[in-house]
Write a protein that holds these residues in place. Structure first.
Motif, mmCIF file in Angstrom:
data_model
loop_
_atom_site.group_PDB
_atom_site.id
_atom_site.type_symbol
_atom_site.label_atom_id
_atom_site.label_comp_id
_atom_site.label_asym_id
_atom_site.label_seq_id
_atom_site.Cartn_x
_atom_site.Cartn_y
_atom_site.Cartn_z
ATOM 1 N N SER A 160 41.536 45.026 40.441
ATOM 2 C CA SER A 160 40.425 44.313 39.823
ATOM 3 C C SER A 160 40.402 44.630 38.330
ATOM 4 C CB SER A 160 39.098 44.722 40.455
ATOM 5 O OG SER A 160 38.020 44.108 39.780
ATOM 6 N N ASP A 161 40.363 43.574 37.540
ATOM 7 C CA ASP A 161 40.331 43.772 36.090
ATOM 8 C C ASP A 161 38.899 43.829 35.574
ATOM 9 O OD1 ASP A 161 41.685 44.197 33.701
ATOM 10 O OD2 ASP A 161 41.472 42.091 33.096
ATOM 11 N N LEU A 162 37.932 43.768 36.486
ATOM 12 C CA LEU A 162 36.523 43.834 36.096
ATOM 13 C C LEU A 162 36.078 45.284 35.977
ATOM 14 C CD1 LEU A 162 35.104 41.085 38.486
ATOM 15 C CD2 LEU A 162 35.667 40.844 36.044
ATOM 16 N N PRO A 163 35.010 45.544 35.263
ATOM 17 C CA PRO A 163 34.481 46.911 35.195
ATOM 18 C C PRO A 163 34.076 47.398 36.594
ATOM 19 C CG PRO A 163 33.520 45.548 33.473
ATOM 20 C CD PRO A 163 34.265 44.622 34.375
ATOM 21 N N ASP A 164 34.279 48.681 36.856
ATOM 22 C CA ASP A 164 33.903 49.236 38.155
ATOM 23 C C ASP A 164 32.443 49.681 38.138
ATOM 24 O OD1 ASP A 164 33.871 51.534 36.665
ATOM 25 O OD2 ASP A 164 35.564 52.479 37.682
ATOM 26 N N GLY A 165 32.055 50.515 39.085
ATOM 27 C CA GLY A 165 30.663 50.933 39.192
ATOM 28 C C GLY A 165 30.151 51.724 38.002
ATOM 29 N N THR A 166 31.066 52.282 37.200
ATOM 30 C CA THR A 166 30.642 53.026 36.013
ATOM 31 C C THR A 166 30.405 52.108 34.816
ATOM 32 O OG1 THR A 166 32.904 53.388 35.210
ATOM 33 C CG2 THR A 166 32.027 54.981 36.793
ATOM 34 N N GLY A 167 30.813 50.827 34.948
ATOM 35 C CA GLY A 167 30.665 49.885 33.838
ATOM 36 C C GLY A 167 31.861 49.841 32.914
ATOM 37 N N GLU A 168 32.958 50.561 33.260
ATOM 38 C CA GLU A 168 34.150 50.600 32.407
ATOM 39 C C GLU A 168 35.350 49.991 33.124
ATOM 40 O OE1 GLU A 168 34.863 54.294 30.123
ATOM 41 O OE2 GLU A 168 33.187 55.125 31.288
ATOM 42 N N ARG A 169 36.282 49.493 32.316
ATOM 43 C CA ARG A 169 37.560 49.019 32.844
ATOM 44 C C ARG A 169 38.567 50.162 32.800
ATOM 45 N NH1 ARG A 169 35.645 44.403 30.158
ATOM 46 N NH2 ARG A 169 35.733 42.486 31.413
#
Length: 353
Positions: free
Chosen positions: A195-204
């Motif tokens: 996934s190229d979207l930010p994860d649960g921390t809000g970062e890529r």
């Protein structure tokens, strides 16, 4: 007439089954009637005849009563024998029942042991499994990518529980070596491919982030070691990445993947748990060891300064990249002590002792 016939039908089965008693009852009624009848009815010797009839009928009644008593005793004798036999065998049967219950309990435990791995199918189940694994544990072994969840939830919670109970806690952590740029790039590429979207921390995920997350795990280990004397913690740095994350406590093993709703767990004592425990021990021994015995060389404040962080990494032989400025160092300290749970729980701040 109909009522009489109906009553007779109801009485007839009982009379047939208890003929002797019925005859005795009937004779008793007859004797009673004869006793109250006038003597003149029986002729000149009416009193004598009446007395003889009553006496004869009385003897018959006594005979029938005696017969009924003998019959009842004959019926009771086998029942008493059966009852005595049943009561005599009761202790043996109770012992067998206890043996059966014990066998069932052993069988249930054996079936539980045969169920090597249980699949967890939701983030709630995974969170619950982690909470149960942390409960009263005296050890924790981790092997994975950069240890984000470990810093955010597992390590602070385990240390806080051990401090509360004043007990010893052993922690072994194996993460990607932040000095190995190649493996950091491989791990970042793998995470972005999912996934190229930010994860649960809000970062890529980038190579720089992978390095900072691993540095943060090292810093967190030193920070907690300085603040809890009964914490025996070790950190190993790996030059290879894994797609699994192992968390092993005294009670269970949890193996997670990048899917936040899928995981596997095995209880302590099972074949799978014991073999994974051996795997984690051997893997940790082969990793590059961080010299955590130097935790006294640099005293980290409750809010470590840039100079303290840089000095620590220099002294332990894991220097930060020369391209890192003060903002990068602050970012590492934030990730170490204020890590965001990647699975969506609120931001956690490490409590200052």
């Amino acid at each position: 007439m109909a009522r009489f016939v109906g009553a007779l039908k109801r009485i007839a089965p009982w009379a047939v089954q208890n003929a002797d008693v019925a005859i005795a009852l009937l004779l008793a009624v007859v004797v009673g009637v004869l006793g109250i009848m006038p003597d003149e009815i029986f002729g000149d010797n009416g009193a004598t005849v009446q007395t003889q009839l009553v006496s004869a009928a009385t003897l018959v009644i006594l005979a029938l009563v005696a017969t009924a008593l003998l019959r009842d005793r004959a019926r009771q004798a086998p029942m008493e024998a059966i009852t005595s036999d049943v009561l005599g065998r009761l202790p043996t049967r109770l012992d067998r029942l206890e043996q059966i219950e014990s066998l069932v309990d052993r069988t249930r435990k054996a079936l539980d042991a045969l169920q090597l791995v249980r699949v967890l199918g939701s983030s709630q189940e995974i969170a619950q499994a982690h909470a149960e694994a942390r409960e009263d544990t005296t050890r924790w072994s981790f092997k994975g990518g950069t240890g984000t969840y470990l810093r955010a939830v597992t390590l602070p919670a385990c240390v806080a529980a051990a401090r509360r109970d004043k007990r010893h806690l052993t922690v072994r952590i194996e993460v990607i070596d932040p000095a190995d740029v190649e493996v950091c790039e491989t791990y970042a590429h793998y995470r972005r491919s999912l996934s190229d979207l930010p994860d649960g921390t809000g970062e890529r995920w980038t190579t720089d982030r992978v390095r900072k997350e691993s540095y943060a795990t090292i810093l967190a280990a030193f920070w907690h070691r300085q603040r809890y004397g009964l914490l025996d913690i070790g950190v190993g740095l790996s030059s290879t990445m894994t797609t699994f994350r192992w968390d092993l406590s005294s009670s269970r093993l949890i193996m997670t993947v990048e899917d936040p709703n899928r995981a596997m767990t095995a209880l302590a004592g099972t074949f799978y748990y014991e073999n994974c425990d051996t795997e984690l021990r051997l893997s940790f021994e082969q990793a590059r060891r961080v010299p955590l015995d130097k935790y006294r060389s640099v005293q980290l404040g409750d809010e470590p300064t840039i100079e303290e962080v840089q000095d620590l990494f220099e002294r332990i032989g894991v220097p930060l990249p020369k391209t890192y400025n003060g903002r990068d160092v602050v970012d590492i300290a934030r990730k170490a002590l204020r890590a965001v749970d990647p699975y969506g729980e609120p931001l956690r701040e490490t409590a200052v002792p």
